[in-house]
Design a protein around this motif. Structure first.
Motif, PDB file in Angstrom:
ATOM      1  N   ASP A  20       0.789  -1.225   0.000  1.00 49.93           N
ATOM      2  CA  ASP A  20       0.000   0.000   0.000  1.00 49.93           C
ATOM      3  C   ASP A  20       0.828   1.286   0.000  1.00 49.93           C
ATOM      4  O   ASP A  20       0.355   2.327   0.437  1.00 49.93           O
ATOM      5  CB  ASP A  20      -0.945   0.005   1.204  1.00 49.93           C
ATOM      6  N   GLN A  21       2.076   1.231  -0.489  1.00 52.91           N
ATOM      7  CA  GLN A  21       2.842   2.461  -0.578  1.00 52.91           C
ATOM      8  C   GLN A  21       2.054   3.476  -1.410  1.00 52.91           C
ATOM      9  O   GLN A  21       1.535   3.147  -2.478  1.00 52.91           O
ATOM     10  CB  GLN A  21       4.216   2.226  -1.238  1.00 52.91           C
ATOM     11  N   SER A  22       1.979   4.717  -0.925  1.00 54.64           N
ATOM     12  CA  SER A  22       1.193   5.748  -1.608  1.00 54.64           C
ATOM     13  C   SER A  22       2.124   6.807  -2.172  1.00 54.64           C
ATOM     14  O   SER A  22       3.334   6.592  -2.283  1.00 54.64           O
ATOM     15  CB  SER A  22       0.172   6.350  -0.639  1.00 54.64           C
ATOM     16  N   GLY A  23       1.578   7.977  -2.524  1.00 56.61           N
ATOM     17  CA  GLY A  23       2.339   9.010  -3.206  1.00 56.61           C
ATOM     18  C   GLY A  23       3.699   9.313  -2.601  1.00 56.61           C
ATOM     19  O   GLY A  23       4.718   9.289  -3.295  1.00 56.61           O
ATOM     20  N   LEU A  73      -3.985  -2.807  -0.126  1.00 55.57           N
ATOM     21  CA  LEU A  73      -3.790  -2.107  -1.385  1.00 55.57           C
ATOM     22  C   LEU A  73      -3.845  -0.591  -1.202  1.00 55.57           C
ATOM     23  O   LEU A  73      -4.524  -0.080  -0.316  1.00 55.57           O
ATOM     24  CB  LEU A  73      -4.874  -2.518  -2.387  1.00 55.57           C
ATOM     25  N   PHE A  74      -3.151   0.116  -2.082  1.00 62.96           N
ATOM     26  CA  PHE A  74      -3.266   1.566  -2.229  1.00 62.96           C
ATOM     27  C   PHE A  74      -4.524   1.845  -3.053  1.00 62.96           C
ATOM     28  O   PHE A  74      -4.945   1.021  -3.870  1.00 62.96           O
ATOM     29  CB  PHE A  74      -1.993   2.078  -2.914  1.00 62.96           C
ATOM     30  N   GLU A  75      -5.131   3.029  -2.870  1.00 63.10           N
ATOM     31  CA  GLU A  75      -6.403   3.333  -3.522  1.00 63.10           C
ATOM     32  C   GLU A  75      -6.313   3.201  -5.045  1.00 63.10           C
ATOM     33  O   GLU A  75      -7.228   2.668  -5.683  1.00 63.10           O
ATOM     34  CB  GLU A  75      -6.862   4.740  -3.142  1.00 63.10           C
ATOM     35  N   GLN A  76      -5.217   3.675  -5.648  1.00 56.66           N
ATOM     36  CA  GLN A  76      -5.086   3.542  -7.098  1.00 56.66           C
ATOM     37  C   GLN A  76      -5.017   2.081  -7.529  1.00 56.66           C
ATOM     38  O   GLN A  76      -5.512   1.716  -8.595  1.00 56.66           O
ATOM     39  CB  GLN A  76      -3.842   4.283  -7.588  1.00 56.66           C
ATOM     40  N   THR A  77      -4.370   1.259  -6.698  1.00 58.23           N
ATOM     41  CA  THR A  77      -4.280  -0.162  -7.022  1.00 58.23           C
ATOM     42  C   THR A  77      -5.664  -0.798  -7.032  1.00 58.23           C
ATOM     43  O   THR A  77      -5.957  -1.655  -7.873  1.00 58.23           O
ATOM     44  CB  THR A  77      -3.369  -0.889  -6.014  1.00 58.23           C
ATOM     45  N   LEU A 100      -7.859  -2.168   1.958  1.00 55.86           N
ATOM     46  CA  LEU A 100      -7.546  -0.889   1.333  1.00 55.86           C
ATOM     47  C   LEU A 100      -7.000   0.106   2.353  1.00 55.86           C
ATOM     48  O   LEU A 100      -7.584   0.300   3.420  1.00 55.86           O
ATOM     49  CB  LEU A 100      -8.814  -0.302   0.696  1.00 55.86           C
ATOM     50  N   LYS A 101      -5.886   0.749   2.028  1.00 57.51           N
ATOM     51  CA  LYS A 101      -5.374   1.866   2.827  1.00 57.51           C
ATOM     52  C   LYS A 101      -6.262   3.085   2.566  1.00 57.51           C
ATOM     53  O   LYS A 101      -6.446   3.492   1.412  1.00 57.51           O
ATOM     54  CB  LYS A 101      -3.936   2.176   2.416  1.00 57.51           C
ATOM     55  N   VAL A 102      -6.820   3.679   3.624  1.00 56.63           N
ATOM     56  CA  VAL A 102      -7.732   4.814   3.435  1.00 56.63           C
ATOM     57  C   VAL A 102      -7.205   6.130   3.997  1.00 56.63           C
ATOM     58  O   VAL A 102      -7.786   7.182   3.737  1.00 56.63           O
ATOM     59  CB  VAL A 102      -9.129   4.531   4.052  1.00 56.63           C
ATOM     60  N   ASP A 103      -6.117   6.108   4.769  1.00 56.54           N
ATOM     61  CA  ASP A 103      -5.635   7.371   5.327  1.00 56.54           C
ATOM     62  C   ASP A 103      -4.946   8.200   4.242  1.00 56.54           C
ATOM     63  O   ASP A 103      -4.542   7.695   3.201  1.00 56.54           O
ATOM     64  CB  ASP A 103      -4.699   7.126   6.507  1.00 56.54           C
ATOM     65  N   LYS A 104      -4.814   9.498   4.513  1.00 55.18           N
ATOM     66  CA  LYS A 104      -4.202  10.449   3.572  1.00 55.18           C
ATOM     67  C   LYS A 104      -2.821  10.892   4.030  1.00 55.18           C
ATOM     68  O   LYS A 104      -2.321  11.933   3.603  1.00 55.18           O
ATOM     69  CB  LYS A 104      -5.114  11.678   3.415  1.00 55.18           C
ATOM     70  N   ARG A 132     -15.848  -2.379  -5.059  1.00 53.39           N
ATOM     71  CA  ARG A 132     -14.679  -3.111  -5.546  1.00 53.39           C
ATOM     72  C   ARG A 132     -14.420  -4.394  -4.743  1.00 53.39           C
ATOM     73  O   ARG A 132     -13.386  -5.028  -4.893  1.00 53.39           O
ATOM     74  CB  ARG A 132     -13.443  -2.216  -5.489  1.00 53.39           C
ATOM     75  N   ASN A 133     -15.359  -4.755  -3.868  1.00 56.65           N
ATOM     76  CA  ASN A 133     -15.274  -6.007  -3.098  1.00 56.65           C
ATOM     77  C   ASN A 133     -14.096  -6.047  -2.127  1.00 56.65           C
ATOM     78  O   ASN A 133     -13.482  -7.097  -1.901  1.00 56.65           O
ATOM     79  CB  ASN A 133     -15.235  -7.219  -4.039  1.00 56.65           C
ATOM     80  N   ILE A 134     -13.808  -4.885  -1.544  1.00 55.37           N
ATOM     81  CA  ILE A 134     -12.798  -4.794  -0.486  1.00 55.37           C
ATOM     82  C   ILE A 134     -13.402  -5.318   0.819  1.00 55.37           C
ATOM     83  O   ILE A 134     -14.557  -5.046   1.140  1.00 55.37           O
ATOM     84  CB  ILE A 134     -12.323  -3.334  -0.319  1.00 55.37           C
ATOM     85  N   PHE A 135     -12.610  -6.044   1.597  1.00 58.92           N
ATOM     86  CA  PHE A 135     -13.083  -6.625   2.861  1.00 58.92           C
ATOM     87  C   PHE A 135     -12.894  -5.670   4.043  1.00 58.92           C
ATOM     88  O   PHE A 135     -13.742  -5.579   4.929  1.00 58.92           O
ATOM     89  CB  PHE A 135     -12.326  -7.926   3.147  1.00 58.92           C
ATOM     90  N   GLY A 136     -11.764  -4.973   4.065  1.00 63.31           N
ATOM     91  CA  GLY A 136     -11.459  -4.110   5.208  1.00 63.31           C
ATOM     92  C   GLY A 136     -10.522  -2.989   4.811  1.00 63.31           C
ATOM     93  O   GLY A 136     -10.087  -2.880   3.663  1.00 63.31           O
ATOM     94  N   THR A 137     -10.202  -2.134   5.777  1.00 68.03           N
ATOM     95  CA  THR A 137      -9.387  -0.953   5.510  1.00 68.03           C
ATOM     96  C   THR A 137      -8.233  -0.854   6.498  1.00 68.03           C
ATOM     97  O   THR A 137      -8.225  -1.519   7.536  1.00 68.03           O
ATOM     98  CB  THR A 137     -10.228   0.326   5.623  1.00 68.03           C
ATOM     99  N   LYS A 138      -7.262   0.004   6.158  1.00 67.89           N
ATOM    100  CA  LYS A 138      -6.131   0.242   7.045  1.00 67.89           C
ATOM    101  C   LYS A 138      -5.843   1.730   7.117  1.00 67.89           C
ATOM    102  O   LYS A 138      -5.960   2.442   6.118  1.00 67.89           O
ATOM    103  CB  LYS A 138      -4.896  -0.485   6.531  1.00 67.89           C
ATOM    104  N   MET A 139      -5.448   2.218   8.307  1.00 71.73           N
ATOM    105  CA  MET A 139      -5.096   3.633   8.461  1.00 71.73           C
ATOM    106  C   MET A 139      -4.012   3.749   9.530  1.00 71.73           C
ATOM    107  O   MET A 139      -4.062   3.094  10.561  1.00 71.73           O
ATOM    108  CB  MET A 139      -6.323   4.449   8.828  1.00 71.73           C
TER     109      MET A 139
END
Length: 296
Positions: A20-23, A73-77, A100-104, A132-139
């Motif tokens: 989930d590496q982001s920008g 996953l990262f949001e773009q992924t 899915l990673k949801v933090d900014k 998109r059938n995501i099960f959970g999130t991370k922040m």
């Protein structure tokens, strides 16, 4: 909620892969993979390259459901495709649960901690995650010093947003990372333990979370959280430790499984042949799986 995926995360053998590496962290991830910054000239190119890297990892036979429970996953992924399927659907087809990673990102350091920046589009992101059938999130937040008010603010924020995620019928991964270089890491962990426990005790019987925590200085310091009825699973971040060091520390903690990022991909390189790449990834996956399952 997908009950089969819930059971796999709660009771399955394996670990969670963090992809989930982001920008801000993407250039470092690409550089570690052998793709220097002068290989691309704009952000779109950069994200195309990192998706190629993640696709190579996810489609590898070494990235398998026998050893890997889920992937973050990262949001773009999430919005991109692998072999004609959205990434989460491709993962689910392999038997791997998508998160899915949801933090900014992180706010500036204050009171010895870094809170999350505001997540202004959280409701829309959660709606799309469901599509998109995501099960959970991370922040992720970060704790640097044993400041009680600062640590309380981190945990309060995590669980406040976590409640919105629960209300969207997703499972939140609460991640208040403790900096491994903190001079008072163990004290930070003691305060964090108590703050998390207080919030867990306030959840109702149909509200569940996961925790992603730095491997504690004192082995089994989080055992009470691992065993809490509202906690599906506690996973550990590598936090800058080498894979070998992270694995050894992980083995000392009963019930704690890995959710490694850098420690998973450290030996992978864009210039490797498929055979070399798959072998390197398999060695990493097997060592992390063994550390997650085989305790001292």
């Amino acid at each position: 909620m997908n009950n089969q995926q819930f059971d796999k995360i709660k009771n399955g053998k394996g670990f969670i892969a963090a992809l989930d590496q982001s920008g801000g962290s993407t250039p470092k991830a690409l550089a570690a993979y052998g793709v220097p910054e002068d290989s691309y000239s704009e952000e779109d190119e950069m994200f195309d390259l990192v998706h190629e890297m993640r696709t190579r990892i996810i489609t590898s036979p070494a990235f398998n459901a026998d050893q890997i429970l889920g992937a973050i996953l990262f949001e773009q992924t999430m919005d991109r495709e692998i072999k004609g399927q959205y990434t989460a659907d491709y993962l689910a087809g392999k038997g791997i649960v998508p998160f899915l990673k949801v933090d900014k990102g992180l706010a500036e350091k204050e009171n010895g901690v870094q809170l999350m920046k505001p997540i202004n589009d959280l409701d829309e992101t959660l709606r799309r995650a469901k599509e998109r059938n995501i099960f959970g999130t991370k922040m992720r937040s970060v704790i640097h010093e044993p400041n009680k008010s600062g640590i309380k603010s981190v945990v309060d924020q995590q669980f406040e947003i976590g409640q919105r995620i629960i209300d969207s019928d997703l499972i939140p991964i609460i991640e208040p990372e403790v900096n491994i270089h903190s001079e008072n890491k163990e004290k930070c962990e003691e305060i964090l333990h108590d703050e998390i426990l207080q919030h867990l005790n306030g959840l109702s019987e149909d509200e569940n979370v996961m925790l992603k925590l730095t491997i504690p200085t004192q082995p089994n310091a989080y055992k009470e959280l691992v065993d809490h009825p509202r906690v599906i699973r506690v996973v550990a971040l590598s936090g800058g430790y080498s894979r070998e060091e992270a694995n050894e520390k992980l083995k000392e903690n009963e019930g704690l499984i890995a959710s490694f990022s850098r420690a998973l991909a450290a030996d992978l390189n864009a210039k490797q042949s498929d055979e070399e790449f798959n072998q390197s990834l398999q060695e990493a996956v097997t060592s992390i799986f063994d550390a997650s399952m085989n305790k001292k």
